[in-house]
Design an enzyme around this catalytic site. Structure first.
Site, PDB file in Angstrom:
ATOM      1  N   GLU A 249       0.806  -1.117   0.006  1.00 57.69           N
ATOM      2  CA  GLU A 249      -0.105   0.015   0.127  1.00 57.69           C
ATOM      3  C   GLU A 249       0.729   1.306   0.234  1.00 57.69           C
ATOM      4  O   GLU A 249       2.057   1.356   0.442  1.00 57.69           O
ATOM      5  CB  GLU A 249      -0.925  -0.012   1.169  1.00 57.69           C
ATOM      6  CG  GLU A 249      -1.862  -1.190   1.123  1.00 57.69           C
ATOM      7  CD  GLU A 249      -2.560  -1.475   2.405  1.00 57.69           C
ATOM      8  OE1 GLU A 249      -3.878  -1.553   2.478  1.00 57.69           O
ATOM      9  OE2 GLU A 249      -2.120  -1.447   3.478  1.00 57.69           O
TER      10      GLU A 249
ATOM     11  N   CYS B 195       3.291   8.564   1.082  1.00 55.44           N
ATOM     12  CA  CYS B 195       4.158   7.606   1.852  1.00 55.44           C
ATOM     13  C   CYS B 195       4.100   6.426   1.055  1.00 55.44           C
ATOM     14  O   CYS B 195       3.220   5.612   0.733  1.00 55.44           O
ATOM     15  CB  CYS B 195       3.262   7.397   3.213  1.00 55.44           C
ATOM     16  SG  CYS B 195       3.598   6.283   4.460  1.00 55.44           S
TER      17      CYS B 195
ATOM     18  N   CYS C 202       7.598  -7.008   7.110  1.00 57.47           N
ATOM     19  CA  CYS C 202       8.699  -6.394   7.517  1.00 57.47           C
ATOM     20  C   CYS C 202       9.407  -7.400   8.834  1.00 57.47           C
ATOM     21  O   CYS C 202       8.788  -8.135   9.477  1.00 57.47           O
ATOM     22  CB  CYS C 202       8.061  -5.103   8.507  1.00 57.47           C
ATOM     23  SG  CYS C 202       9.567  -4.164   9.209  1.00 57.47           S
TER      24      CYS C 202
ATOM     25  N   CYS D  89       8.497  -4.769  15.431  1.00 53.17           N
ATOM     26  CA  CYS D  89       8.018  -3.908  16.490  1.00 53.17           C
ATOM     27  C   CYS D  89       6.609  -4.247  17.046  1.00 53.17           C
ATOM     28  O   CYS D  89       5.793  -4.521  16.337  1.00 53.17           O
ATOM     29  CB  CYS D  89       7.886  -2.320  16.057  1.00 53.17           C
ATOM     30  SG  CYS D  89       9.428  -1.867  15.317  1.00 53.17           S
TER      31      CYS D  89
ATOM     32  N   CYS E 168       3.292  -2.459  16.047  1.00 57.29           N
ATOM     33  CA  CYS E 168       3.025  -2.384  14.507  1.00 57.29           C
ATOM     34  C   CYS E 168       2.348  -3.317  13.825  1.00 57.29           C
ATOM     35  O   CYS E 168       2.999  -4.611  13.910  1.00 57.29           O
ATOM     36  CB  CYS E 168       4.376  -1.811  13.774  1.00 57.29           C
ATOM     37  SG  CYS E 168       4.309  -1.360  12.006  1.00 57.29           S
TER      38      CYS E 168
ATOM     39  N   SER F 159      12.257   6.213  14.042  1.00 56.66           N
ATOM     40  CA  SER F 159      11.226   5.881  14.842  1.00 56.66           C
ATOM     41  C   SER F 159      11.865   5.625  16.346  1.00 56.66           C
ATOM     42  O   SER F 159      12.274   4.369  16.672  1.00 56.66           O
ATOM     43  CB  SER F 159      10.641   4.731  14.471  1.00 56.66           C
ATOM     44  OG  SER F 159      10.103   5.307  13.182  1.00 56.66           O
ATOM     45  N   LEU F 160      12.011   6.587  17.334  1.00 50.81           N
ATOM     46  CA  LEU F 160      12.660   6.584  18.661  1.00 50.81           C
ATOM     47  C   LEU F 160      11.611   5.742  19.447  1.00 50.81           C
ATOM     48  O   LEU F 160      12.020   4.780  20.074  1.00 50.81           O
ATOM     49  CB  LEU F 160      13.065   7.779  18.968  1.00 50.81           C
ATOM     50  CG  LEU F 160      13.938   7.645  20.099  1.00 50.81           C
ATOM     51  CD1 LEU F 160      15.159   7.170  19.384  1.00 50.81           C
ATOM     52  CD2 LEU F 160      14.273   9.164  20.551  1.00 50.81           C
ATOM     53  N   ASN F 161      10.649   6.277  19.697  1.00 50.29           N
ATOM     54  CA  ASN F 161       9.392   5.481  20.436  1.00 50.29           C
ATOM     55  C   ASN F 161       9.494   5.022  22.032  1.00 50.29           C
ATOM     56  O   ASN F 161       8.761   4.614  22.549  1.00 50.29           O
ATOM     57  CB  ASN F 161       9.065   4.301  19.764  1.00 50.29           C
ATOM     58  CG  ASN F 161       8.470   4.423  18.388  1.00 50.29           C
ATOM     59  OD1 ASN F 161       8.083   5.605  17.876  1.00 50.29           O
ATOM     60  ND2 ASN F 161       8.465   3.581  17.380  1.00 50.29           N
TER      61      ASN F 161
ATOM     62  N   ASN G  78      -2.082   4.271  17.148  1.00 50.91           N
ATOM     63  CA  ASN G  78      -3.323   3.850  16.442  1.00 50.91           C
ATOM     64  C   ASN G  78      -3.588   2.519  16.627  1.00 50.91           C
ATOM     65  O   ASN G  78      -2.977   1.358  16.407  1.00 50.91           O
ATOM     66  CB  ASN G  78      -3.323   3.929  14.948  1.00 50.91           C
ATOM     67  CG  ASN G  78      -3.019   5.289  14.413  1.00 50.91           C
ATOM     68  OD1 ASN G  78      -3.851   6.328  14.924  1.00 50.91           O
ATOM     69  ND2 ASN G  78      -1.866   5.793  13.609  1.00 50.91           N
TER      70      ASN G  78
ATOM     71  N   CYS H 275      -0.670   5.372  10.445  1.00 51.60           N
ATOM     72  CA  CYS H 275       0.696   4.872  10.706  1.00 51.60           C
ATOM     73  C   CYS H 275       0.505   3.555  11.497  1.00 51.60           C
ATOM     74  O   CYS H 275      -0.395   3.381  12.259  1.00 51.60           O
ATOM     75  CB  CYS H 275       1.388   5.766  11.828  1.00 51.60           C
ATOM     76  SG  CYS H 275       1.934   7.347  11.149  1.00 51.60           S
TER      77      CYS H 275
HETATM   78  N1  SAH Z   1      10.268   0.983   9.695  1.00 52.20           N
HETATM   79  C1  SAH Z   1      10.637   2.327   9.290  1.00 52.20           C
HETATM   80  C2  SAH Z   1       9.276   2.887   8.449  1.00 52.20           C
HETATM   81  C3  SAH Z   1       7.905   2.644   8.891  1.00 52.20           C
HETATM   82  S1  SAH Z   1       7.388   4.161   9.538  1.00 52.20           S
HETATM   83  C4  SAH Z   1      10.382   2.975  10.783  1.00 52.20           C
HETATM   84  O1  SAH Z   1      10.380   2.002  11.702  1.00 52.20           O
HETATM   85  O2  SAH Z   1      10.526   4.185  10.778  1.00 52.20           O
HETATM   86  C5  SAH Z   1       5.958   4.004  10.158  1.00 52.20           C
HETATM   87  C6  SAH Z   1       5.809   4.864  11.707  1.00 52.20           C
HETATM   88  O3  SAH Z   1       4.723   4.265  12.160  1.00 52.20           O
HETATM   89  C7  SAH Z   1       6.971   4.462  12.554  1.00 52.20           C
HETATM   90  O4  SAH Z   1       7.319   5.806  13.220  1.00 52.20           O
HETATM   91  C8  SAH Z   1       6.156   3.645  13.516  1.00 52.20           C
HETATM   92  O5  SAH Z   1       7.016   3.558  14.728  1.00 52.20           O
HETATM   93  C9  SAH Z   1       5.121   4.048  13.565  1.00 52.20           C
HETATM   94  N2  SAH Z   1       3.931   3.226  13.931  1.00 52.20           N
HETATM   95  C10 SAH Z   1       3.806   1.759  13.629  1.00 52.20           C
HETATM   96  N3  SAH Z   1       2.740   1.349  14.354  1.00 52.20           N
HETATM   97  C11 SAH Z   1       1.880   2.321  14.753  1.00 52.20           C
HETATM   98  C12 SAH Z   1       0.622   2.499  15.190  1.00 52.20           C
HETATM   99  N4  SAH Z   1      -0.218   1.371  15.557  1.00 52.20           N
HETATM  100  N5  SAH Z   1       0.450   3.556  15.758  1.00 52.20           N
HETATM  101  C13 SAH Z   1       0.906   4.513  15.360  1.00 52.20           C
HETATM  102  N6  SAH Z   1       2.215   4.722  14.790  1.00 52.20           N
HETATM  103  C14 SAH Z   1       2.645   3.472  14.688  1.00 52.20           C
END
Ligand code: SAH
Length: 345
Positions: free
Chosen positions: A92, A105, A112, A116, A119, A217-219, A293, A336
């Site tokens: 997508e 995007c 993947c 994580c 995700c 993506s620090l998180n 999300n 996301c």
């Molecule tokens: N693999 C790369 C590119 C994906 S970007 C990365 O990790 O940066 C997708 C973004 O969405 C990332 O910042 C990830 O942390 C975020 N993400 C993944 N699942 C999510 C969710 N359920 N809700 C909000 N953000 C999410």
């Protein structure tokens, strides 16, 4: 002999391909422009190239394209495109119209491998890498649609399905095609690669294409939590990741974007905001807060509005550039972490 998809080739690679067939080098630029600026799909269309050469090319090469299998439009204008890759897999892309600046995007892998915990794409494991052609074809297919409305795609973010740093062999040529003046003609300051933190690959990208934007993506703000929600951290802990960010060759006054998925009750406290600021303060930074999300089968919860506001204000008050992303496209599962490459029935 199988035919070569010319969309897998950068301009220098196309020159090489043609020279290998005893052709003049300048033909490569002509063909490249036909492909990326005139959307040519056949050699027949290339009227400034002799009939003989066109026939020769048709015997050894072809020009692929992707056609959206479905397009869903969300109530906020976000558009999700589903592309069938022809081998039973699909990816997508999400078009996000923001104040007339269209951002696309795009995906870099089917599934993947990074796993994580929050995700959705990660729960599907890695099926395969996208080819260079499949990456640029997402842009070209959506561009065609956007142009029908008299607009253009301004920004590309590699934030769709997959981990772009895990597929650099195809991602780097794709970016080279995007920013080539004879190719898709995007400015390198409008291309962003987002990563969960594969440090050696970040270094390689910086060496090979020093001018693209980096998003990380620090998180999480401690190794303990980051190890838990992002397995990649066990290999490349925060200290190494932040060093790679510090050393990433960003030109001029550009900044690293730190994405921070806010998970309710997990990483959304004021203490987290304070630690985040300490971690990134010696790196030119901006912060993207992404309220989690929710999706089925995942126990994390969205943060409360109060937690988002407190976190956001703490950073703003300390002069950090912060954007809290609204859940764009969530009604069509285009937000996301909601991409899975299937039709939602
Ligand atoms: N693999 C790369 C590119 C994906 S970007 C990365 O990790 O940066 C997708 C973004 O969405 C990332 O910042 C990830 O942390 C975020 N993400 C993944 N699942 C999510 C969710 N359920 N809700 C909000 N953000 C999410």
């Amino acid at each position: 002999m199988s035919k070569t998809d010319l969309k897998n080739l950068t301009l220098p690679a196309l020159e090489h391909f043609l020279q290998g067939q005893g052709k003049e080098r300048f033909r490569a630029t002509q063909i490249f422009k036909w492909i990326y600026q005139h959307d040519a799909r056949t050699f027949e269309e290339m009227t400034n190239i002799s009939k003989d050469l066109r026939a020769e090319l048709a015997a050894t090469a072809f020009i692929s394209a992707l056609v959206p299998e479905a397009v869903e439009k969300g109530s906020d204008g976000t558009c999700k495109y589903l592309f069938n890759l022809g081998d039973g897999h699909a990816v997508e892309s999400v078009l996000i119209p923001i104040e007339g600046r269209n951002t696309l995007c795009i995906s870099s892998q089917v599934g993947c491998a990074m796993a994580c915990g929050f995700c959705l794409t990660g729960t599907f494991k890695l099926t395969r890498n996208l080819t260079t052609a499949e990456i640029v074809n997402q842009i070209m297919a959506v561009r065609q649609d956007v142009r029908e409305g008299g607009e253009e795609i301004r920004n590309i973010v590699m934030m769709g399905m997959g981990e772009p740093m895990h597929n650099l062999d195809n991602v780097i040529p794709a970016i080279q095609i995007m920013i080539d003046g004879n190719g898709l003609q995007l400015s390198n300051r409008r291309v962003t690669v987002s990563t969960c933190g594969l440090v050696p690959e970040m270094e390689r990208l910086g060496r090979e294409i020093p001018n693209v934007n980096l998003a990380v993506s620090l998180n999480a703000t401690t190794d303990e939590l980051r190890n838990r929600i992002m397995p990649v951290n066990r290999k490349y802990p925060l200290k190494e990741l932040l060093r790679a960010c510090r050393e990433f060759p960003l030109p001029g006054r550009r900044k690293v974007t730190f994405e921070y998925v806010m998970l309710g009750g997990i990483n959304d406290s004021l203490e987290d905001a304070k630690r985040l600021l300490r971690l990134i303060s010696d790196i030119p930074n901006k912060v993207n807060l992404i309220p989690f999300n929710e999706h089925e089968g995942c126990d994390f919860k969205a943060p409360t509005q109060a937690a988002i506001d407190t976190f956001h204000s703490y950073l703003i008050d300390r002069h950090v550039t912060v954007i809290t992303r609204d859940s764009r496209g969530s009604d069509i599962s285009a937000a996301c972490g909601q991409l899975k490459g299937r039709l939602q029935k």
